[in-house]
Write an enzyme that holds these catalytic residues in place. Structure first.
Site, mmCIF file in Angstrom:
data_model
loop_
_atom_site.group_PDB
_atom_site.id
_atom_site.type_symbol
_atom_site.label_atom_id
_atom_site.label_comp_id
_atom_site.label_asym_id
_atom_site.label_seq_id
_atom_site.Cartn_x
_atom_site.Cartn_y
_atom_site.Cartn_z
ATOM 1 N N LYS A 184 3.489 1.162 10.183
ATOM 2 C CA LYS A 184 3.662 2.386 9.400
ATOM 3 C C LYS A 184 3.125 3.602 10.158
ATOM 4 O O LYS A 184 3.686 4.693 10.080
ATOM 5 C CB LYS A 184 2.951 2.257 8.051
ATOM 6 C CG LYS A 184 3.659 1.380 7.045
ATOM 7 C CD LYS A 184 2.908 1.411 5.725
ATOM 8 C CE LYS A 184 3.545 0.492 4.698
ATOM 9 N NZ LYS A 184 2.777 0.480 3.427
ATOM 10 N N ARG A 217 4.331 -13.155 9.667
ATOM 11 C CA ARG A 217 5.088 -11.921 9.509
ATOM 12 C C ARG A 217 6.402 -11.987 10.281
ATOM 13 O O ARG A 217 6.574 -12.793 11.183
ATOM 14 C CB ARG A 217 4.280 -10.729 10.050
ATOM 15 C CG ARG A 217 3.269 -10.157 9.079
ATOM 16 C CD ARG A 217 2.689 -8.898 9.667
ATOM 17 N NE ARG A 217 1.850 -8.179 8.716
ATOM 18 C CZ ARG A 217 1.402 -6.944 8.902
ATOM 19 N NH1 ARG A 217 1.702 -6.310 10.020
ATOM 20 N NH2 ARG A 217 0.649 -6.353 8.004
ATOM 21 N N GLU A 221 0.860 -1.177 0.000
ATOM 22 C CA GLU A 221 0.000 0.000 0.000
ATOM 23 C C GLU A 221 0.901 1.233 0.000
ATOM 24 O O GLU A 221 1.786 1.352 0.856
ATOM 25 C CB GLU A 221 -0.893 -0.013 1.241
ATOM 26 C CG GLU A 221 -1.961 1.064 1.230
ATOM 27 C CD GLU A 221 -2.887 0.972 2.428
ATOM 28 O OE1 GLU A 221 -3.793 1.813 2.531
ATOM 29 O OE2 GLU A 221 -2.691 0.063 3.275
#
Length: 561
Positions: free
Chosen positions: A278, A268, A43
């Site tokens: 983020k 992850r 993204e």
């Protein structure tokens, strides 16, 4: 099987993902006869970090092992967060890591029209409807494990939903007035299947499509759609998407699409002593706690690059952590170990003095200069040698002299001998102090018969110190870094409470070899006895050298522990 595919017997599987793919490539498998085709879909709302490096390794690396291809796709379905700056940075980081997508660069927004038509198809099939519940009402009516969700609009005639959905696209309704929901199962034990929202109204300009759209697809709808449009064979996702997979498959099964990808989830990467959200990284930047996304203390790929991390070290780190279904946290020290391992093999050895004090060799002829050939890298003889000069006045580390030595101190003190790296043995004869009592000069005499650092009579010298010729030494600024947080897990509690305000130490009076004037931005060196340093890729100039310490020489990490 297609000619593009490597023979399965030649492929070394490295994880459960590879095992799944091998089975699917065999006769009768879901991907029989197809070329493995993956994608990396970030993204564009921030810079990539070390956690993304693992995902990049999984997506691109899997394709590489199977002789396949990997697309790069920007997930720009949310216009409130996106920025062209991030798009450019993401591409730069992936290329720097050594991966290539050729001409397969896409945006989710490339498929907005097709997604809209897919939504129309679902409505016409009776599999989607326009809902007028507010987000709060939807939460209230979501039900629980023993109570189904409800929606008063679920049985709305498809003609009415078609009309309303088209009017939503035309901009007739304000934000939040309506959504389009998939019609699946309000009693499902998986709440992602309880008629999830697939379109919402958002009157905001998109960085690529401008004001063309005021309705935008939700990621859970867009994700399988994009994969299918690009004929992805394996959609490799992080573990939080596991519960979303049933809806992923539902979209693939119920919309007419050119491909039928399979979603596979993996854990992850977690790493201690830092944060990788983020949102939190953006807060560090916006609050001025770091100098930017590329601050060398940040876990961003551009920050690691600026600090001196190499593509090889990050790829090795990602590969050695493996791919599993179980979340785990990796020691930051292991990342440092991978860097140290790479630089130990490839970095030139040079001399730099971080806290200089003048050493005057009183019996060395004034005006005389000698040249010595020094090996650039003992691990790579092919890197050759360089010339360093030696003269009467040198710079040494202030810690390499002690007027009154402590026990087991073997460096310079009155009456003691040390070896000056590569050149001569010198014997300390005293020092000079300023009015405050601080030592400002150290004096020594050299043994002219010890050229090369070995005494002619065979006597042993216990210590070797580094130095820089004061006649041509270059001034440099050197930045030393520590962890940005004071605790191993800053995610617990308010991460801003754990900021290490001493994580950057900037030294401005350092001295380095004259030859480093030609050093290029981003180039790495081992400063003897001090660590590995990188020429800063932003602030360093030929007339003002700036080095970032990438990692110390000493390694506290032991592989396998």
């Amino acid at each position: 099987m297609s000619e593009e595919l490597k023979g399965l017997e030649e492929i070394k599987t490295t994880s459960f993902i590879d095992d799944i793919i091998v089975e699917e490539l065999k006769d009768g498998g879901r991907c029989e006869g197809k070329q493995v085709h993956t994608r990396f879909p970030p993204e564009p709302n921030g810079y990539l970090h070390i956690g993304h490096a693992k995902a990049i390794y999984v997506d691109f690396g899997t394709a590489e092992r199977f002789g396949g291809i990997c697309n790069l796709r920007m997930d720009d379905t949310n216009p409130t967060k996106e920025d062209v700056e991030y798009v450019d940075a993401i591409q730069e980081d992936i290329k720097w890591l050594g991966y290539n997508w050729d001409d397969r660069f896409y945006y989710a927004s490339d498929y907005f029209e097709a997604m809209y038509e897919g939504a129309i198809e679902l409505i016409e099939k009776g599999l989607a409807y326009v809902c007028e519940l507010t987000p709060d009402q939807m939460r209230e009516m979501r039900g629980d494990l023993s109570t189904p969700a409800t929606s008063p609009y679920r049985d709305r005639p498809k003609e009415e939903s078609l009309n309303l959905f088209k009017r939503m696209r035309d901009g007739e309704f304000e934000n939040g007035k309506m959504t389009l929901r998939a019609k699946i199962d309000l009693a499902s034990g998986n709440f992602n299947m309880r008629d999830p929202v697939i379109y919402r109204i958002n009157h905001m300009k998109h960085h690529r499509t401008g004001d063309k759209w005021c309705i935008y697809p939700m990621y859970d709808y867009a994700h399988p759609f994009e994969d299918a449009m690009e004929k992805i064979t394996h959609s490799l996702c992080s573990l939080e998407f596991e519960d979303h997979r049933p809806f992923y498959d539902w979209v693939i099964q119920n919309v007419t699409l050119p491909g039928k990808p399979r979603q596979i989830e993996f854990a992850r990467l977690g790493i201690n002593n830092t944060v990788m959200s983020k949102r939190k990284l953006r807060a560090l930047v916006e609050d001025g706690l770091v100098s930017g996304w590329d601050d060398p203390r940040m876990p961003t790929i551009c920050g690691l690059r600026r600090r001196g991390y190499t593509p090889t070290s990050i790829r090795n780190f990602s590969e050695r952590n493996g791919v599993s279904k179980v979340n785990s946290t990796v020691e930051y020290a292991f990342l440092e170990y991978c860097l140290r391992e790479d630089l130990n093999t490839n970095a030139y050895r040079v001399m730099g003095v971080l806290d200089p004090i003048k050493l005057i060799i009183t019996n060395y002829p004034e005006g005389k200069t000698e040249e010595f050939e020094v090996e650039n890298n003992p691990n790579k003889p092919e890197d050759g040698t360089r010339t360093v000069t030696f003269s009467r006045e040198l710079w040494i580390e202030s810690e390499d002299f002690m007027e009154e030595p402590v026990k087991k101190y073997f460096r310079l003190f009155p009456g003691n001998e040390v070896r000056l790296k590569t050149t001569y043995i010198v014997k300390c004869t005293g020092c000079k102090k300023d009015e405050s009592g601080k030592v400002i000069e150290v004096y020594a005499e050299y043994d002219e018969n010890s050229r090369g650092g070995n005494a002619a009579d065979g006597r042993k010298v216990k210590s070797t110190i580094h130095w820089v010729d004061a006649n041509n030494a270059l001034d440099a600024t050197i930045r030393l870094y520590d962890n940005l947080f004071t605790v191993e897990n800053p995610e617990e509690g308010n991460f801003l409470d754990y900021i290490n305000h001493d994580s950057l130490q900037e030294l401005t009076n350092c001295k380095v070899e004259a030859g480093l004037k030609e050093a290029k931005q981003g180039e790495s060196f081992q400063f003897m006895r001090q660590g590995y340093f990188c020429v800063d890729n932003k602030d360093s100039k030929p007339d003002h050298l700036v080095f970032n310490r990438s990692v110390k020489l000493k390694d506290g990490f032991k592989p396998g522990t």
